[in-house]
Every structure is written in structure tokens, then in C-alpha cells.
Design a protein around this motif. Sequence first.
Motif, PDB file in Angstrom:
ATOM      1  N   PHE A 245       1.017  -1.057  -0.043  1.00  0.00           N
ATOM      2  CA  PHE A 245       0.084  -0.080  -0.223  1.00  0.00           C
ATOM      3  C   PHE A 245       0.816   1.266  -0.026  1.00  0.00           C
ATOM      4  CE2 PHE A 245      -3.223  -3.064   2.293  1.00  0.00           C
ATOM      5  CZ  PHE A 245      -3.654  -3.248   1.020  1.00  0.00           C
ATOM      6  N   PRO A 246       0.477   2.274  -0.702  1.00  0.00           N
ATOM      7  CA  PRO A 246       1.251   3.612  -0.672  1.00  0.00           C
ATOM      8  C   PRO A 246       1.188   4.370   0.353  1.00  0.00           C
ATOM      9  CG  PRO A 246      -0.752   3.818  -2.104  1.00  0.00           C
ATOM     10  CD  PRO A 246      -0.794   2.307  -1.298  1.00  0.00           C
ATOM     11  N   ASP A 247       1.638   3.769   1.538  1.00  0.00           N
ATOM     12  CA  ASP A 247       1.615   4.653   2.749  1.00  0.00           C
ATOM     13  C   ASP A 247       2.976   4.351   3.589  1.00  0.00           C
ATOM     14  OD1 ASP A 247       1.231   5.565   5.117  1.00  0.00           O
ATOM     15  OD2 ASP A 247      -0.987   4.891   5.752  1.00  0.00           O
ATOM     16  N   PRO A 248       3.987   5.317   3.673  1.00  0.00           N
ATOM     17  CA  PRO A 248       5.107   5.145   4.372  1.00  0.00           C
ATOM     18  C   PRO A 248       4.713   4.767   6.041  1.00  0.00           C
ATOM     19  CG  PRO A 248       4.984   7.256   3.323  1.00  0.00           C
ATOM     20  CD  PRO A 248       3.754   6.612   3.030  1.00  0.00           C
ATOM     21  N   ASP A 249       3.718   5.356   6.182  1.00  0.00           N
ATOM     22  CA  ASP A 249       3.359   5.349   7.770  1.00  0.00           C
ATOM     23  C   ASP A 249       2.658   4.116   8.139  1.00  0.00           C
ATOM     24  OD1 ASP A 249       4.557   7.826   8.303  1.00  0.00           O
ATOM     25  OD2 ASP A 249       2.550   8.885   7.607  1.00  0.00           O
ATOM     26  N   LEU A 250       2.550   3.074   7.302  1.00  0.00           N
ATOM     27  CA  LEU A 250       1.735   1.745   7.710  1.00  0.00           C
ATOM     28  C   LEU A 250       2.616   1.208   8.406  1.00  0.00           C
ATOM     29  CD1 LEU A 250      -1.010   0.433   7.163  1.00  0.00           C
ATOM     30  CD2 LEU A 250       0.138  -0.687   4.815  1.00  0.00           C
TER      31      LEU A 250
END
Length: 315
Positions: A245-250
Motif C-alpha cells: 500500500f502506498p503509505d510510508p506510515d503503515l
Amino acid sequence: MAETTAELEAGFLHTVESDQRIEPRDWMPEGYRRSLIRQIAQHAHSEIIGMQPEGNWLTRAPSLRRKAILMAKVQDEAGHGLYLYSAAETLGADRADLTDALIAGQQKYSSIFNYPALTFADVGVIGWLVDGAAICNQVPLCRSSFGPYGRAMIRVCKEESFHQRQGYELLLTMMKGTEEQRAMVQESVNRWWWPALMMFGPPDDRSPNSAQSMKWKIKRHSNDELRQRFVDMSVPQAQVLGVTFPDPDLAWNAERGSYDFGEPDWQEFTEVVTGRGATSIERIANRRAAHENGGWVREAAIAFAARSDEGAHHE
Ligand code: BYC
């Protein structure tokens, strides 16, 4: 002796609080009726507008099998819209008025359908993530306090499960294909992930309807609770599929036993729900054209019903 409004209100709240159903003929506060019509109409419109992004791929499905599955899914969405308009009618709304409000741009439908389906991988990703988010949001609505809405949701959710699985299976097949197909899936996931998170609505502290809707048990969980549930459910599915998923905070948060994740772009959400999404104008124009093109069917049905009524009077 006629009951006072206070007594009627107390009876209503007792029914809701004891987890029994409010039925169309029961007394209900005007605010409850209005809020239900608002939510059910938006939901119905979403199902009908939701036929467009995928319907666009029917003529280009890569095989007869994929076409048959997609056609069944798109037809199911039409059915969902009809159950929901019927549920709204039990509250005194008129389906024709609701359609008029939609095509005049006066009523909302889900933000998610203002994004274009650009590749066939989008058909799979819509099934997996969009229908997945819809299930997550709608399963608790099967226990909504208003009887006709809850009962409509039971059937809708059964069909949504099939939709979610067909999407996931399509993606699993593509991920076993060529490098190019895998890249198509990842590119599609990158575009749909954030809009899927926005489907759950604004954050709880900016959700004007939540508190009252939860008190009335129209909604059973808050927008943020359901969004979190969806993230936790989707991450392992993405791992099996082999996409990110395009989310570095995941990241897994062991203390909370849940995934932490980044903040969706709420400015984009506001733009989309106020009619400035990438495909907003096209979606409404298509719906208006379909409504106008179907005018002769409605006229014929009304003329036929009038003739049948006349016949009945002569008997
Ligand atoms: N998009 O106070 P809030 C499907 C609006 S169909 C657009 O949190 P509420 C599918 C909200 O209406 C998916 N607008 O509201 C179909 C409110 O505006 P108003 C549709 C949104 O009602 C075909 C304002 O923002 N599902 O999955 O407590 C193919 C403030 O929000 C959105 C449903 O409709 C949004 N995402 O909670 C495939 C489910 N979010 O009315 C799939 C039923 C919020 O004050 N609905 N708004 O002008 C619900 O569960 C709730 O209505 C929501 C919002 C959770 C969506």
C-alpha cells in the motif's frame, strides 16, 4: 388516550435501546426519519452510480468468464440500489424525487465513484478494496435500528462478499501472470488505496452526523473504528497477494494490536464530495442520460397501469 410526544419519544428510545427494530408504521422523531432518508438515499445513489466505473469494462473483459462475472456483479449493484430506494420509500420518500435530486447534483453519493477505472486491474482492485470497504461498513448496518434498512443490508452484504472474492481472485490470477500484469495490479492499488480509506467518511471529530446516528443505532460503529478495521483486514490480504500500500506510515503497532497508518488527504475528499472529482461531471451526465432514455419505459408502465385499473373497474 392519545400518547403525548414525550411518551412516544420514550417508547421509541426504549425500542432502540433494547435493540429491537423500528418499523415504518411506528412513531419516530422527524430527525430520525430525515437522517435515515439522507443516508439510505446516498447509499442507493452510490449503488447506481457505482455501476459506471466497472460497467465501462464490460465490453472489454478479457474472457467470457470474466465478462459473465462482471456482468453479474454490475447487475447486483442495480438490485442493491432498488432495495435501498424501496427502504427509503417506507419512510415516505419518493424514489422519483430522490433520482431528480441526484441528477440535479443536490444529493451525494460515495466519493469513491468519482475516480476513473483506467485498466482491467481496476476491476479486480474495486472488487477487493472498494467492495471490501463496503462490506466492512455494511455488515454492522444489518443491525441498523430501522427494520427495512437492516433487512436490505443482509442481502446486499451476501452479494458484496461474492463481489469482493471475484476481485481478489482476479488479482491473484494477474499476480501469477507476467511482470507487466503484476505492475498493473500494483499501479491500480496505488491509485485506489487512499480513496478506499475515504469511503468510511471524515474522521470522527469532523463527522457531524455520527454522534446522533450512533445514539439512534442507525450506525453501530464510528467512521474511524471501521476504517481501522478495514486497514487491519487488508494488510494481510495484500501480503498474500504480493502488493504494497502506498503509505510510508503503515506499520504494526504491537501495543494497540492494530496497524498505524497515514492520514488520507481530506482536502481531496472535500473536493470530491462537492462535485469536483475527476469523473463527477461524467457520472451525473451519464445517469441523467440513462434516466432520460428510460422515460418511455416509465410512460408505458404508467399507461399500462392506468389501463389495468380501468379494466378492474369495469369488471
Ligand atoms: N462519500 O457525518 P458523516 C458500495 C458525507 S456503495 C460521499 O460522517 P454519516 C458499492 C456524509 O453523507 C458505498 N459523502 O456522515 C456500490 C455527510 O454529508 P451530509 C456507499 C460522504 O452519514 C457499487 C458528510 O459527508 N455506502 O460500496 O454519519 C459497487 C459528513 O459525514 C462520504 C454507503 O452509503 C463518502 N465516502 O457517515 C461497489 C453506506 N462519507 O449527508 C461498491 C451507508 C461521508 O451531511 N452510509 N460523506 O450532507 C454510511 O455508512 C454513512 O452514511 C457514512 C457517512 C459512513 C458513509
